[in-house]
Design a protein around this motif. Structure first.
Motif, short mmCIF file in Angstrom:
data_model
loop_
_atom_site.label_atom_id
_atom_site.label_comp_id
_atom_site.label_asym_id
_atom_site.label_seq_id
_atom_site.Cartn_x
_atom_site.Cartn_y
_atom_site.Cartn_z
N TYR A 180 0.77 -1.19 0.03
CA TYR A 180 0.07 -0.12 -0.07
C TYR A 180 0.79 1.28 0.00
O TYR A 180 0.23 2.37 -0.36
CB TYR A 180 -0.86 -0.20 1.35
CG TYR A 180 -2.07 -1.29 1.18
CD1 TYR A 180 -3.15 -1.02 0.48
CD2 TYR A 180 -1.60 -2.63 1.83
CE1 TYR A 180 -4.14 -2.06 0.42
CE2 TYR A 180 -2.48 -3.55 1.99
CZ TYR A 180 -3.63 -3.27 1.30
OH TYR A 180 -4.51 -4.36 1.48
N GLY A 181 2.13 1.21 0.40
CA GLY A 181 3.03 2.32 0.63
C GLY A 181 2.65 3.31 1.70
O GLY A 181 2.64 4.62 1.68
N PHE A 182 2.23 2.83 2.59
CA PHE A 182 2.00 3.45 3.97
C PHE A 182 3.11 4.44 4.29
O PHE A 182 2.81 5.49 4.86
CB PHE A 182 1.56 2.51 5.08
CG PHE A 182 0.11 1.85 5.04
CD1 PHE A 182 -0.85 2.50 4.59
CD2 PHE A 182 0.23 0.60 5.25
CE1 PHE A 182 -2.02 1.62 4.56
CE2 PHE A 182 -0.86 -0.28 4.93
CZ PHE A 182 -1.98 0.33 4.66
N GLU A 183 4.29 3.94 4.13
CA GLU A 183 5.49 4.86 4.50
C GLU A 183 5.47 6.21 3.84
O GLU A 183 6.19 7.20 4.09
CB GLU A 183 6.56 3.96 4.48
CG GLU A 183 7.23 3.74 3.17
CD GLU A 183 6.38 2.70 2.42
OE1 GLU A 183 6.90 2.26 1.25
OE2 GLU A 183 5.44 2.22 2.78
N VAL A 184 4.82 6.22 2.69
CA VAL A 184 4.87 7.32 1.77
C VAL A 184 3.87 8.42 2.18
O VAL A 184 3.93 9.54 2.19
CB VAL A 184 4.72 7.11 0.32
CG1 VAL A 184 4.89 8.38 -0.52
CG2 VAL A 184 5.90 6.18 0.01
N HIS A 185 2.56 7.79 2.02
CA HIS A 185 1.42 8.61 2.33
C HIS A 185 0.53 8.54 3.78
O HIS A 185 -0.23 9.24 4.01
CB HIS A 185 0.18 8.19 1.17
CG HIS A 185 -0.10 6.65 1.11
ND1 HIS A 185 -0.77 6.03 2.10
CD2 HIS A 185 0.08 5.76 0.30
CE1 HIS A 185 -0.78 4.91 2.10
NE2 HIS A 185 -0.47 4.59 0.76
N MET A 186 1.34 7.78 4.64
CA MET A 186 0.63 7.73 6.01
C MET A 186 -0.69 7.29 6.15
O MET A 186 -1.55 7.76 7.14
CB MET A 186 1.00 9.04 6.74
CG MET A 186 2.41 9.61 6.49
SD MET A 186 3.86 8.42 7.32
CE MET A 186 5.23 8.83 6.52
N GLY A 187 -1.37 6.43 5.09
CA GLY A 187 -2.55 6.11 5.30
C GLY A 187 -3.61 7.17 4.59
O GLY A 187 -5.11 6.88 4.49
N TYR A 188 -3.32 8.23 4.12
CA TYR A 188 -4.05 9.43 3.38
C TYR A 188 -4.61 8.59 2.07
O TYR A 188 -3.88 7.86 1.68
CB TYR A 188 -3.64 10.49 3.38
CG TYR A 188 -3.55 11.45 4.84
CD1 TYR A 188 -4.82 12.10 5.08
CD2 TYR A 188 -2.54 11.30 5.52
CE1 TYR A 188 -4.69 12.66 6.40
CE2 TYR A 188 -2.52 11.69 6.87
CZ TYR A 188 -3.49 12.58 7.17
OH TYR A 188 -3.56 13.29 8.36
#
Length: 216
Positions: A180-188
């Protein structure tokens, strides 16, 4: 003839900076210690909402405190370390995605702030909470301040601590699940995040399934 250009900033260029006046008033009224309360993560599709409570040392306030959204990641990280080193008390609490789904994000945010205040290593006699609502069931008096992180240095400090902690949580989530790429968008709800949700569905216990697009 051209009008001379003023070297004074326009009204819209003047940003309100937080100060210590609300806390000073609390001290004058015998309501010290006074804690600042704020949260990070009301809007994302994934992850917990994280709140912080901070009691600053009036004689040792970090320079540059501001609404965390008006600071860079580098500035937030530096101030985070300084707050932890100088404040009289700091506490952090979170409410999980599952608990957010079982209630709602407003209630979850207020509950996180309540828990953070209760977790302080000293007993606050008053609190200043960012937003329009006062967290329920507090053991002290509390005042809600709209845009409080731009008005109170204690709330600004809490906003920085909450933001840094939440970003670090989401970064760890990204290393554990790289879909998901959480480290990039922080869940947004970025385009990348939405595309990953379309492809993989919801991450168990991490996505807020009561939020769109899951409800759709």
């Amino acid at each position: 003839m051209a009008r001379p250009r003023s070297d004074s900033p326009s009204l819209f260029e003047i940003l309100e900076k937080p100060d210590f006046s609300f806390e000073t008033k609390a001290m004058t009224n015998g309501l010290w210690p006074c804690a600042g309360l704020d949260e990070a993560g009301r809007g994302p599709l994934a992850g917990p909402v994280v709140a912080a409570a901070v009691v600053l040392d009036p004689a040792n306030i970090p320079s540059g405190l501001d609404d965390s959204k008006r600071l860079t990641a580098v500035q937030r990280d530096a101030l985070f370390d300084e707050i932890l080193g100088k404040a009289l008390g700091v506490a952090v609490a979170s409410v999980s995605a599952a608990s957010i789904d079982a209630s709602d994000i407003r209630k979850a945010s207020l509950e996180a702030m309540r828990r953070a205040l209760a977790g302080l290593p000293l007993t606050a006699k008053s609190a200043l909470a960012d937003g329009r609502d006062v967290p329920p069931d507090l053991e002290c008096t509390c005042r809600a301040l709209v845009k409080g992180d731009q008005r109170s240095q204690s709330i600004a400090a809490a906003s920085i601590v909450a933001k840094v902690i939440r970003d670090r949580i989401m970064t760890v989530c990204g290393t554990q699940d790289d879909r998901y790429g959480f480290e990039v968008h922080m869940g947004y709800a970025t385009a990348r995040h939405r595309a990953a949700i379309t492809e993989h569905g919801a991450a168990h216990r991490l996505h807020r399934v009561s939020f769109a697009p899951f409800r759709n």
